[in-house]
Motif scaffolding. Structure first.
Motif, mmCIF file in Angstrom:
data_model
loop_
_atom_site.group_PDB
_atom_site.id
_atom_site.type_symbol
_atom_site.label_atom_id
_atom_site.label_comp_id
_atom_site.label_asym_id
_atom_site.label_seq_id
_atom_site.Cartn_x
_atom_site.Cartn_y
_atom_site.Cartn_z
ATOM 1 N N ALA A 31 13.621 14.507 166.067
ATOM 2 C CA ALA A 31 13.813 15.940 165.832
ATOM 3 C C ALA A 31 13.917 16.735 167.138
ATOM 4 O O ALA A 31 14.287 17.906 167.122
ATOM 5 N N GLU A 32 13.617 16.122 168.256
ATOM 6 C CA GLU A 32 13.653 16.815 169.540
ATOM 7 C C GLU A 32 15.096 17.086 169.972
ATOM 8 O O GLU A 32 15.996 16.280 169.717
ATOM 9 N N GLU A 33 15.267 18.202 170.643
ATOM 10 C CA GLU A 33 16.589 18.548 171.161
ATOM 11 C C GLU A 33 17.043 17.483 172.159
ATOM 12 O O GLU A 33 16.278 17.076 173.037
ATOM 13 N N GLY A 34 18.261 17.027 172.000
ATOM 14 C CA GLY A 34 18.824 16.047 172.917
ATOM 15 C C GLY A 34 18.593 14.603 172.519
ATOM 16 O O GLY A 34 19.134 13.700 173.152
ATOM 17 N N CYS A 35 17.807 14.373 171.469
ATOM 18 C CA CYS A 35 17.584 13.003 171.011
ATOM 19 C C CYS A 35 18.750 12.589 170.118
ATOM 20 O O CYS A 35 19.018 13.204 169.095
ATOM 21 N N LEU A 36 19.440 11.539 170.509
ATOM 22 C CA LEU A 36 20.570 11.023 169.741
ATOM 23 C C LEU A 36 20.149 9.818 168.893
ATOM 24 O O LEU A 36 20.750 9.551 167.861
ATOM 25 N N GLU A 37 19.134 9.098 169.341
ATOM 26 C CA GLU A 37 18.629 7.924 168.615
ATOM 27 C C GLU A 37 17.244 7.587 169.146
ATOM 28 O O GLU A 37 16.995 7.696 170.348
ATOM 29 N N TYR A 38 16.364 7.201 168.242
ATOM 30 C CA TYR A 38 15.024 6.779 168.650
ATOM 31 C C TYR A 38 14.534 5.790 167.602
ATOM 32 O O TYR A 38 14.288 6.175 166.467
ATOM 33 N N THR A 39 14.451 4.528 167.965
ATOM 34 C CA THR A 39 14.107 3.492 167.001
ATOM 35 C C THR A 39 13.196 2.441 167.607
ATOM 36 O O THR A 39 13.441 1.973 168.716
ATOM 37 N N MET A 40 12.187 2.071 166.866
ATOM 38 C CA MET A 40 11.387 0.875 167.135
ATOM 39 C C MET A 40 11.613 -0.034 165.940
ATOM 40 O O MET A 40 11.485 0.400 164.797
ATOM 41 N N SER A 41 11.955 -1.284 166.212
ATOM 42 C CA SER A 41 12.241 -2.193 165.110
ATOM 43 C C SER A 41 11.779 -3.603 165.433
ATOM 44 O O SER A 41 11.642 -3.972 166.606
ATOM 45 N N ALA A 42 11.576 -4.368 164.381
ATOM 46 C CA ALA A 42 11.130 -5.747 164.523
ATOM 47 C C ALA A 42 12.271 -6.619 165.050
ATOM 48 O O ALA A 42 13.404 -6.509 164.594
ATOM 49 N N ASP A 43 11.968 -7.472 166.001
ATOM 50 C CA ASP A 43 12.930 -8.468 166.463
ATOM 51 C C ASP A 43 13.073 -9.492 165.332
ATOM 52 O O ASP A 43 12.080 -10.059 164.884
ATOM 53 N N PRO A 44 14.283 -9.726 164.838
ATOM 54 C CA PRO A 44 14.438 -10.626 163.694
ATOM 55 C C PRO A 44 14.171 -12.097 164.006
ATOM 56 O O PRO A 44 13.979 -12.900 163.085
ATOM 57 N N LEU A 45 14.125 -12.466 165.285
ATOM 58 C CA LEU A 45 13.912 -13.865 165.647
ATOM 59 C C LEU A 45 12.548 -14.154 166.260
ATOM 60 O O LEU A 45 12.163 -15.310 166.372
ATOM 61 N N ASP A 46 11.840 -13.115 166.676
ATOM 62 C CA ASP A 46 10.543 -13.293 167.344
ATOM 63 C C ASP A 46 9.521 -12.399 166.648
ATOM 64 O O ASP A 46 9.547 -11.174 166.801
ATOM 65 N N SER A 47 8.628 -12.995 165.901
ATOM 66 C CA SER A 47 7.673 -12.224 165.090
ATOM 67 C C SER A 47 6.623 -11.482 165.917
ATOM 68 O O SER A 47 5.879 -10.668 165.381
ATOM 69 N N GLY A 48 6.577 -11.722 167.209
ATOM 70 C CA GLY A 48 5.626 -11.040 168.066
ATOM 71 C C GLY A 48 6.282 -10.021 168.978
ATOM 72 O O GLY A 48 5.711 -9.637 170.001
ATOM 73 N N ARG A 49 7.471 -9.576 168.582
ATOM 74 C CA ARG A 49 8.224 -8.672 169.465
ATOM 75 C C ARG A 49 8.767 -7.480 168.690
ATOM 76 O O ARG A 49 9.285 -7.614 167.590
ATOM 77 N N VAL A 50 8.641 -6.293 169.293
ATOM 78 C CA VAL A 50 9.175 -5.050 168.736
ATOM 79 C C VAL A 50 10.122 -4.465 169.774
ATOM 80 O O VAL A 50 9.785 -4.375 170.957
ATOM 81 N N LEU A 51 11.306 -4.071 169.318
ATOM 82 C CA LEU A 51 12.321 -3.529 170.219
ATOM 83 C C LEU A 51 12.337 -2.010 170.171
ATOM 84 O O LEU A 51 12.136 -1.410 169.115
ATOM 85 N N LEU A 52 12.574 -1.407 171.308
ATOM 86 C CA LEU A 52 12.673 0.045 171.437
ATOM 87 C C LEU A 52 14.085 0.380 171.892
ATOM 88 O O LEU A 52 14.616 -0.226 172.831
ATOM 89 N N TYR A 53 14.714 1.347 171.216
ATOM 90 C CA TYR A 53 16.049 1.813 171.609
ATOM 91 C C TYR A 53 16.074 3.333 171.466
ATOM 92 O O TYR A 53 15.785 3.859 170.394
ATOM 93 N N GLU A 54 16.390 4.009 172.550
ATOM 94 C CA GLU A 54 16.492 5.467 172.555
ATOM 95 C C GLU A 54 17.799 5.863 173.241
ATOM 96 O O GLU A 54 18.197 5.232 174.217
ATOM 97 N N ARG A 55 18.431 6.926 172.730
ATOM 98 C CA ARG A 55 19.578 7.540 173.401
ATOM 99 C C ARG A 55 19.300 9.018 173.505
ATOM 100 O O ARG A 55 18.958 9.668 172.520
ATOM 101 N N TRP A 56 19.478 9.550 174.691
ATOM 102 C CA TRP A 56 19.236 10.970 174.964
ATOM 103 C C TRP A 56 20.486 11.593 175.544
ATOM 104 O O TRP A 56 21.202 10.954 176.325
ATOM 105 N N ALA A 57 20.755 12.823 175.199
ATOM 106 C CA ALA A 57 21.943 13.525 175.673
ATOM 107 C C ALA A 57 21.920 13.723 177.182
ATOM 108 O O ALA A 57 22.971 13.767 177.819
ATOM 109 N N SER A 58 20.716 13.828 177.762
ATOM 110 C CA SER A 58 20.605 14.076 179.198
ATOM 111 C C SER A 58 19.239 13.625 179.710
ATOM 112 O O SER A 58 18.309 13.409 178.936
ATOM 113 N N GLN A 59 19.146 13.522 181.026
ATOM 114 C CA GLN A 59 17.855 13.197 181.645
ATOM 115 C C GLN A 59 16.844 14.305 181.375
ATOM 116 O O GLN A 59 15.665 14.047 181.178
#
Length: 98
Positions: A31-59
């Motif tokens: 919901a923050e201004e400039g946030c295009l994507e913000y996701t934490m998700s389970a790695d489908p091949l490694d049950s002990g790993r969580v992936l983080l992916y964020e996209r921001w419009a600017s620094q």
């Protein structure tokens, strides 16, 4: 555009709870201004790993997000990762693949 990518190592028995415990933070971040994507998700091949992916419009948008996060203390029941590796990428351009 700025991309943040990373991975958290967690106890495989606690991975789902780790992700679920961050749902509110993901909603707030999206919901923050400039946030295009913000996701934490389970790695489908490694049950002990969580992936983080964020996209921001600017620094500046990412900086505001990081400043807003800093004062927030983790909840008492929050599951801590065993390790984390997070990298910030500055994007100079983009093009569609499909």
């Amino acid at each position: 555009m700025v991309i943040v990518g990373g991975a958290f190592d967690v106890d495989p028995r606690q991975r789902d709870a780790f992700i679920e415990g961050r749902h509110d933070a993901m909603r707030r971040s999206r919901a923050e201004e400039g946030c295009l994507e913000y996701t934490m998700s389970a790695d489908p091949l490694d049950s002990g790993r969580v992936l983080l992916y964020e996209r921001w419009a600017s620094q500046e948008a990412l900086d505001a997000h990081l400043s807003a996060m800093a004062p927030a203390a983790p909840s008492e029941n929050a599951i801590a990762p065993l390790a984390a590796s997070i990298t910030i990428y500055t994007v100079s351009g983009e093009r569609r693949l499909v």
